[in-house]
Design an enzyme around this catalytic site. Structure first.
Site, short mmCIF file in Angstrom:
data_model
loop_
_atom_site.label_atom_id
_atom_site.label_comp_id
_atom_site.label_asym_id
_atom_site.label_seq_id
_atom_site.Cartn_x
_atom_site.Cartn_y
_atom_site.Cartn_z
N GLY A 247 0.76 -1.25 0.00
CA GLY A 247 0.00 0.00 0.00
C GLY A 247 0.78 1.29 0.00
O GLY A 247 0.20 2.35 -0.23
N GLU A 284 3.78 -6.92 1.80
CA GLU A 284 3.40 -7.22 0.40
C GLU A 284 3.41 -5.95 -0.44
O GLU A 284 2.37 -5.55 -0.99
CB GLU A 284 1.98 -7.80 0.38
CG GLU A 284 1.72 -8.96 1.28
CD GLU A 284 0.21 -9.21 1.51
OE1 GLU A 284 -0.64 -8.48 0.97
OE2 GLU A 284 -0.09 -10.15 2.26
N PRO A 285 4.53 -5.28 -0.58
CA PRO A 285 4.51 -4.04 -1.38
C PRO A 285 4.51 -4.34 -2.87
O PRO A 285 5.12 -5.30 -3.33
CB PRO A 285 5.82 -3.35 -0.98
CG PRO A 285 6.73 -4.47 -0.55
CD PRO A 285 5.85 -5.59 -0.05
N GLY A 286 3.80 -3.52 -3.63
CA GLY A 286 3.78 -3.66 -5.07
C GLY A 286 4.26 -2.37 -5.71
O GLY A 286 5.41 -2.22 -6.09
N ARG A 287 3.35 -1.39 -5.76
CA ARG A 287 3.62 -0.13 -6.44
C ARG A 287 4.94 0.52 -6.01
O ARG A 287 5.69 1.01 -6.85
CB ARG A 287 2.48 0.84 -6.11
CG ARG A 287 2.54 2.16 -6.87
CD ARG A 287 1.54 3.18 -6.27
NE ARG A 287 0.29 2.63 -5.91
CZ ARG A 287 -0.81 2.63 -6.68
NH1 ARG A 287 -0.78 3.19 -7.87
NH2 ARG A 287 -1.94 2.11 -6.24
N ARG A 323 -4.73 3.78 -15.89
CA ARG A 323 -4.98 4.42 -14.61
C ARG A 323 -5.70 5.78 -14.71
O ARG A 323 -6.58 6.06 -13.90
CB ARG A 323 -3.68 4.55 -13.79
CG ARG A 323 -2.97 3.20 -13.58
CD ARG A 323 -1.84 3.27 -12.58
NE ARG A 323 -2.33 3.59 -11.27
CZ ARG A 323 -2.26 4.78 -10.72
NH1 ARG A 323 -1.68 5.78 -11.34
NH2 ARG A 323 -2.77 4.96 -9.53
N CYS A 364 -11.33 4.76 -29.18
CA CYS A 364 -12.59 5.45 -29.47
C CYS A 364 -13.46 5.61 -28.24
O CYS A 364 -14.53 5.00 -28.14
CB CYS A 364 -13.32 4.68 -30.56
SG CYS A 364 -12.29 4.56 -32.01
N GLU A 365 -12.99 6.38 -27.29
CA GLU A 365 -13.73 6.68 -26.06
C GLU A 365 -13.23 8.02 -25.56
O GLU A 365 -12.02 8.25 -25.55
CB GLU A 365 -13.39 5.68 -24.95
CG GLU A 365 -13.73 4.28 -25.26
CD GLU A 365 -14.52 3.61 -24.15
OE1 GLU A 365 -14.98 4.30 -23.22
OE2 GLU A 365 -14.66 2.40 -24.24
N TYR A 392 0.99 -1.14 -12.28
CA TYR A 392 -0.42 -1.11 -12.65
C TYR A 392 -0.63 -0.47 -14.02
O TYR A 392 -1.63 0.21 -14.24
CB TYR A 392 -1.26 -0.42 -11.58
CG TYR A 392 -1.15 -1.10 -10.23
CD1 TYR A 392 -1.63 -2.39 -10.05
CD2 TYR A 392 -0.55 -0.47 -9.13
CE1 TYR A 392 -1.52 -3.04 -8.83
CE2 TYR A 392 -0.42 -1.11 -7.92
CZ TYR A 392 -0.91 -2.39 -7.78
OH TYR A 392 -0.80 -3.03 -6.56
N1 LLP Z 1 -1.53 -6.97 -0.97
C1 LLP Z 1 -2.82 -7.04 -1.33
C2 LLP Z 1 -3.68 -8.04 -0.69
C3 LLP Z 1 -3.33 -6.18 -2.32
O1 LLP Z 1 -4.62 -6.26 -2.66
C4 LLP Z 1 -2.48 -5.24 -2.93
C5 LLP Z 1 -2.97 -4.34 -3.97
C6 LLP Z 1 -1.13 -5.21 -2.53
C7 LLP Z 1 -0.69 -6.08 -1.54
C8 LLP Z 1 -0.14 -4.25 -3.13
O2 LLP Z 1 -0.48 -2.93 -2.91
P1 LLP Z 1 0.53 -1.76 -3.37
O3 LLP Z 1 1.78 -1.87 -2.52
O4 LLP Z 1 0.82 -1.96 -4.79
O5 LLP Z 1 -0.23 -0.53 -3.10
N2 LLP Z 1 -4.77 -0.79 -9.80
C9 LLP Z 1 -4.68 0.18 -8.73
C10 LLP Z 1 -4.06 -0.43 -7.48
C11 LLP Z 1 -4.80 -1.65 -6.98
C12 LLP Z 1 -4.16 -2.27 -5.77
C13 LLP Z 1 -4.77 -3.60 -5.46
N3 LLP Z 1 -4.18 -4.32 -4.37
C14 LLP Z 1 -3.90 1.40 -9.21
O6 LLP Z 1 -3.48 1.41 -10.36
O7 LLP Z 1 -3.74 2.37 -8.48
#
Ligand code: LLP
Length: 437
Positions: A247, A284-287, A323, A364-365, A392
């Site tokens: 997050g 669990e970091p992603g972004r 996005r 086309c949107e 993302y």
């Molecule tokens: N763990 C769980 C259970 C999650 O659902 C998510 C993201 C993460 C970890 C990773 O979160 P992060 O560190 O990336 O914030 N498509 C959207 C973001 C959707 C996030 C969904 N879950 C965007 O483009 O902003």
């Protein structure tokens, strides 16, 4: 001296007026591989990971990259080689982890709607833990584990009811959300999990949302989660690991999220104060690991002056960069070449000749916009870079309008690695059939 565009990401910068990703001139990559083109910096990914690693130094902690942010195999390989585990949300993601050389034992399987087939696949692969989100899911998982002769390690995703103060579509820890086990049913749900024969309770998990730029929601969520751990352990169920989800936000448009190491020093001080500092910790970091490690390079197809607006029509669209259309998200847009005398600024190059444009794609949107009211000095054929495109974007890309997905290059110092070829129409229609008449 390179001009750093993204604070903390010195690997994407102008040198002598040209944009570089590490030691690769973006213009050269675009002429070789065409556009739209995603270009990632491996060093930026490893720097972002290092901030978390510093934050956790001396602790029992594991970083599980939330691969939904960018699940391209070459990106997964970077994190697998750096010792990360993965947070997955589908059987497909598990197959990607394995294809990229990741260890299924370091995988945690999240998500509200795991199918029986996915559970079976994950049990057989030996995933480390299932983050379970409902009582109904517990029952099915226990049944599936027994049917394949295994025990499933489980952690319950709890809903701490904390407002992460982010976009409503990416807030997940509030009472009205579909995610997690309700706060006041947590202990009962743990008791049910502990009683089921196919399950072994090992942890607790929470994830309150995404693109969080404040510290306070994390601090509040940790307190609420530790309160729950105390109540669960009070009924005799030991909790071995604490998983704080992902997050953490990034800087798209001047946001100032806490640095991962600073945030974790604060959170760990709280854990220490409450006697939990020596537990096994997981995140669990992603972004925050990939978002600012990537750009999308795109060509200006046409400039179209309008009665109310000027349009800059580019060859990337909402299918490549979903996005803005989905969340009204902001991505900075810059020229990949600037005159050496100008100081580059986000979205603005030569202010003298700049015009305000809506930057839009060919789909086309009317929702197909990438940036609104951007001041740019551009002409037809120029190349632009859409920043903060590592997370993302490709993982959410679609084939809408039968547009092939873009190619991806992972730059490692002097070496540009093609990690995804541009998708052809033949790739897109491979699994389709005409009907027999
Ligand atoms: N763990 C769980 C259970 C999650 O659902 C998510 C993201 C993460 C970890 C990773 O979160 P992060 O560190 O990336 O914030 N498509 C959207 C973001 C959707 C996030 C969904 N879950 C965007 O483009 O902003």
């Amino acid at each position: 001296m390179p001009h750093e565009l993204l604070p903390g990401h010195p690997h994407i910068a102008y040198k002598n007026g040209d944009l570089y990703v590490e030691n690769q001139r973006v213009a050269d990559l675009a002429s070789q591989h065409s556009t739209p083109l995603f270009v990632y910096s491996k060093a930026s990914m490893l720097d972002a990971l290092a901030a978390y690693q510093r934050g956790f130094a001396g602790r029992k902690a594991r970083i599980h990259y939330a691969m939904k942010a960018n699940s391209s195999l070459g990106v997964l390989q970077v994190f697998a080689q750096a010792g990360c585990g993965f947070d997955i949300v589908s059987g497909g993601e598990l197959e990607r982890v394995i294809a990229a050389g990741g260890d299924p034992a370091l995988v945690i399987f999240s998500g509200v709607g795991k199918t029986r087939a996915e559970m079976k696949q994950a049990l057989q692969a030996g995933v480390g833990c299932f983050n379970v989100e409902s009582e109904a899911e517990l029952e099915v998982l226990s049944e599936m584990a027994i049917s394949v002769g295994k025990t499933a390690n489980v952690s319950l995703r709890v809903n701490p009811n904390v407002d992460p103060q982010t976009h409503p579509y990416i807030s997940t820890g509030l009472k009205g959300s579909k995610f997690g086990v309700a706060h006041d049913r947590t202990v009962q749900t743990y008791q049910r999990a502990a009683a089921l024969p196919g399950l072994k309770v090992i942890g607790i998990d929470c994830h309150i949302g995404s693109q969080i730029v404040l510290e306070s929601p994390y601090l509040d969520a940790v307190d609420r989660m530790l309160d729950l751990v105390e109540s669960i352990e009070a009924v005799g169920i030991p909790i071995h690991h604490l998983d704080f989800g992902g997050g953490l936000g990034i800087n798209y448009n001047g946001e100032t999220p806490p640095a991962a190491d600073d945030l974790w020093h604060k959170l760990l001080a709280k854990l220490d104060a409450r006697g939990f500092g020596q537990r096994q910790l997981m995140i669990e970091p992603g972004r925050s690991l990939v978002g600012n490690a990537g750009i999308c390079v795109t060509e200006v197809l046409y400039l179209k002056p309008g009665e109310q607006k000027n349009f800059c029509i580019i060859d990337a669209a909402m299918n490549d960069l979903p996005r803005p259309a989905m969340y009204q998200a902001y991505h900075a847009i810059i020229n990949i070449a600037i005159q050496a005398t100008n100081t580059p600024a986000r979205g603005i190059n030569d202010t003298k000749n700049a015009i305000v444009y809506d930057v839009v794609g060919p789909v086309c949107e009317s929702g197909d916009w990438i940036g609104r009211d951007r001041t740019l000095n551009v002409k037809q054929g120029d190349l632009l870079a859409v920043l903060s495109a590592g997370a993302y974007c490709m993982s959410m890309a679609s084939n809408y309008n039968t547009r092939g997905r873009a190619a991806e290059i992972l730059v490692d110092g002097d070496k540009p690695h093609v990690i995804r070829q541009r998708e052809t129409t033949a790739d897109q229609i491979r699994a389709e059939f005409l009907i027999n008449v």
